[in-house]
Design a protein around this motif. Structure first.
Motif, mmCIF file in Angstrom:
data_model
loop_
_atom_site.group_PDB
_atom_site.id
_atom_site.type_symbol
_atom_site.label_atom_id
_atom_site.label_comp_id
_atom_site.label_asym_id
_atom_site.label_seq_id
_atom_site.Cartn_x
_atom_site.Cartn_y
_atom_site.Cartn_z
ATOM 1 N N SER A 240 0.854 -1.206 0.003
ATOM 2 C CA SER A 240 -0.008 -0.083 -0.070
ATOM 3 C C SER A 240 0.770 1.250 -0.112
ATOM 4 N N THR A 241 2.122 1.539 0.796
ATOM 5 C CA THR A 241 2.901 2.524 0.794
ATOM 6 C C THR A 241 3.548 2.807 -0.323
ATOM 7 N N SER A 242 4.127 1.457 -1.043
ATOM 8 C CA SER A 242 4.786 1.686 -2.209
ATOM 9 C C SER A 242 3.927 2.301 -3.400
ATOM 10 N N VAL A 243 2.847 1.533 -3.497
ATOM 11 C CA VAL A 243 1.850 1.992 -4.713
ATOM 12 C C VAL A 243 1.451 3.380 -4.441
ATOM 13 N N THR A 244 0.980 3.934 -3.128
ATOM 14 C CA THR A 244 0.490 5.327 -2.950
ATOM 15 C C THR A 244 1.597 6.207 -3.238
ATOM 16 N N VAL A 245 2.851 5.973 -2.907
ATOM 17 C CA VAL A 245 4.068 6.903 -2.922
ATOM 18 C C VAL A 245 4.127 7.269 -4.711
ATOM 19 N N SER A 246 3.872 5.958 -5.452
ATOM 20 C CA SER A 246 4.139 6.003 -6.772
ATOM 21 C C SER A 246 3.007 6.753 -7.356
ATOM 22 N N VAL A 247 2.048 6.548 -6.958
ATOM 23 C CA VAL A 247 0.588 7.091 -7.440
ATOM 24 C C VAL A 247 0.620 8.503 -7.502
ATOM 25 N N VAL A 248 0.786 8.979 -6.132
ATOM 26 C CA VAL A 248 0.864 10.376 -5.740
ATOM 27 C C VAL A 248 1.807 11.135 -6.779
ATOM 28 N N PHE B 121 11.673 20.536 -14.066
ATOM 29 C CA PHE B 121 11.300 19.613 -12.787
ATOM 30 C C PHE B 121 11.484 20.618 -11.705
ATOM 31 N N ARG B 122 12.547 21.417 -11.609
ATOM 32 C CA ARG B 122 12.809 22.374 -10.502
ATOM 33 C C ARG B 122 11.294 23.037 -10.252
ATOM 34 N N ILE B 123 10.976 23.704 -11.215
ATOM 35 C CA ILE B 123 9.762 24.545 -11.160
ATOM 36 C C ILE B 123 8.481 23.557 -10.577
ATOM 37 N N PHE B 124 8.282 22.284 -11.327
ATOM 38 C CA PHE B 124 7.522 21.307 -10.649
ATOM 39 C C PHE B 124 7.599 21.352 -9.336
ATOM 40 N N TRP B 125 8.931 20.881 -8.958
ATOM 41 C CA TRP B 125 9.293 20.301 -7.508
ATOM 42 C C TRP B 125 9.153 21.570 -6.598
ATOM 43 N N ASN B 126 9.662 22.840 -6.852
ATOM 44 C CA ASN B 126 9.789 23.858 -5.999
ATOM 45 C C ASN B 126 8.576 24.861 -5.902
ATOM 46 N N ILE B 127 7.645 24.812 -6.927
ATOM 47 C CA ILE B 127 6.520 25.812 -7.015
ATOM 48 C C ILE B 127 5.102 24.914 -7.156
ATOM 49 N N ALA B 128 5.102 23.908 -7.922
ATOM 50 C CA ALA B 128 3.900 23.189 -8.027
ATOM 51 C C ALA B 128 3.710 22.370 -6.709
ATOM 52 N N ILE B 129 4.457 21.765 -6.266
ATOM 53 C CA ILE B 129 4.484 20.567 -5.252
ATOM 54 C C ILE B 129 3.802 21.378 -4.096
ATOM 55 N N PRO B 130 4.655 22.406 -3.573
ATOM 56 C CA PRO B 130 3.932 22.924 -2.107
ATOM 57 C C PRO B 130 2.490 23.504 -2.411
ATOM 58 N N VAL B 131 2.091 24.058 -3.395
ATOM 59 C CA VAL B 131 0.811 24.513 -3.573
ATOM 60 C C VAL B 131 -0.292 23.235 -3.598
ATOM 61 N N VAL B 132 0.211 22.133 -4.394
ATOM 62 C CA VAL B 132 -1.001 21.255 -4.393
ATOM 63 C C VAL B 132 -0.704 20.031 -3.164
ATOM 64 N N THR B 133 -0.006 20.185 -2.130
ATOM 65 C CA THR B 133 0.098 19.385 -1.334
ATOM 66 C C THR B 133 -1.270 18.856 -0.535
ATOM 67 N N PRO B 134 -2.358 19.815 -0.519
ATOM 68 C CA PRO B 134 -3.725 19.086 0.140
ATOM 69 C C PRO B 134 -4.013 18.089 -0.981
ATOM 70 N N ALA B 135 -3.943 18.194 -2.239
ATOM 71 C CA ALA B 135 -4.593 17.423 -3.238
ATOM 72 C C ALA B 135 -3.802 15.967 -3.238
ATOM 73 N N MET B 136 -2.573 16.166 -3.241
ATOM 74 C CA MET B 136 -1.773 15.041 -3.029
ATOM 75 C C MET B 136 -1.972 14.245 -1.601
ATOM 76 N N ALA B 137 -2.252 14.919 -0.461
ATOM 77 C CA ALA B 137 -2.572 14.191 0.499
ATOM 78 C C ALA B 137 -4.230 13.281 0.330
ATOM 79 N N THR B 138 -4.789 14.075 -0.141
ATOM 80 C CA THR B 138 -6.155 13.587 -0.323
ATOM 81 C C THR B 138 -6.151 12.430 -1.397
ATOM 82 N N LEU B 139 -5.527 12.496 -2.490
ATOM 83 C CA LEU B 139 -5.241 11.374 -3.355
ATOM 84 C C LEU B 139 -4.401 10.204 -2.586
ATOM 85 N N GLY B 140 -3.560 10.441 -1.831
ATOM 86 C CA GLY B 140 -2.572 9.457 -1.220
ATOM 87 C C GLY B 140 -3.856 8.705 -0.054
#
Length: 287
Positions: free
Chosen positions: A88-96, A190-209
């Motif tokens: 479950s952890t492996s799949v969830t990390v990959s999916v998110v 990738f840097r823009i994705f990691w440093n700009i997008a990821i912090p903004v969409v953390t709630p959606a990632m948590a919900t999906l996880g």
């Protein structure tokens, strides 16, 4: 002098009454939602016939350890629990991660056949999962992945719902101006994705996880198809073994195992619930 006397207005009594009944309804809803879990614990702590008592038992007993000891005699419960945690952890990390990456690409990049590909991804959600079991099993067999973690993890590493969910959230939450500012500062894709997008969409990632972890944890059909060795069983298959009893169903034993198997789901929800609540309420506090 009171505020009422100064203003000359009386309290809004209908509003107070409406708020009282609203909170009362919410409390009753919470109690109704919690009761099945509580009753499962009650049955788990009493004898095997506790589920048939009339009137129903509502107080916990003292036989939880005795019931759970019978679970350990019939199944390798903790090994199955560990298997489910790993899968479950492996799949969830990959999916998110992969769904966020794909959703970001669909939301913020322009490339040939973008809309067609997205429609194709959404269309896969209309196909029942059972129709893909046979070809998927054949692929796993040719890869010699039957009876291994890889057969459970790799096919589930990304899914259409996750891509759709993250694409919709990123479209509204990650503003193009932020991405352009990152590019001006010399940031790569990738840097823009990691440093700009990821912090903004953390709630959606948590919900999906949370949703994905629960789905994988509760999955029974596909692990039953591909797992043969008892050492590789996930928790759902281990629980199913408790229902094959020549002396009848021992509900005390079954409920003690089910209660213990449910605890990891509660822990995951408690750890990430604040992110989910933040995502649900973020639209209410924006100006």
């Amino acid at each position: 002098m009171s505020t009422v006397a100064i203003s000359g207005k009386k309290p809004d009594e209908p509003g107070v009454i409406a708020k009282f009944f609203f909170y009362l309804l919410m409390i009753l809803g919470a109690l109704v939602s919690i009761f099945p879990f509580y009753w499962m614990f009650v049955v788990a702590t009493n004898d095997k016939d506790a589920a048939f008592h009339i009137p129903p038992l509502l107080t916990p007993g003292t036989q939880f350890l005795d019931n759970f000891s019978r679970v350990l005699e019939r199944t390798d419960f903790f090994r199955a629990l560990l298997n489910s945690v790993v899968v479950s952890t492996s799949v969830t990390v990959s999916v998110v991660f992969l769904c966020t990456l794909a959703g970001y690409a669909f939301a913020k990049y322009e490339f040939p056949l973008k809309k067609t590909l997205f429609v194709f991804v959404i269309a896969t959600m209309l196909v029942p999962a059972q129709l893909g079991v046979l070809p998927q099993y054949v692929i796993m067999a040719k890869l010699h992945w039957i009876d291994s973690y890889k057969a459970l993890i790799v096919p589930a590493m990304v899914n259409a719902f996750g891509i759709f969910w993250m694409r919709q959230y990123i479209t509204s939450a990650v503003h193009t101006e932020l991405i352009e500012a990152g590019r001006i500062d010399g940031g790569g894709h990738f840097r823009i994705f990691w440093n700009i997008a990821i912090p903004v969409v953390t709630p959606a990632m948590a919900t999906l996880g949370i949703l994905n972890f629960m789905n994988v944890w509760n999955d029974f059909f596909w692990p039953l198809v591909v797992l043969k060795n008892r050492e590789n069983y996930t928790i759902q298959i281990a629980l199913q073994q408790l229902f094959t009893n020549k002396d009848g169903l021992d509900f005390g034993m079954i409920m003690s195992a089910t209660f213990t198997a449910t605890l990891p789901l509660l822990i995951v929800f408690l750890l990430f619930s604040r992110y989910v609540i933040a995502g649900l309420t973020s639209g209410a506090i924006k100006s």
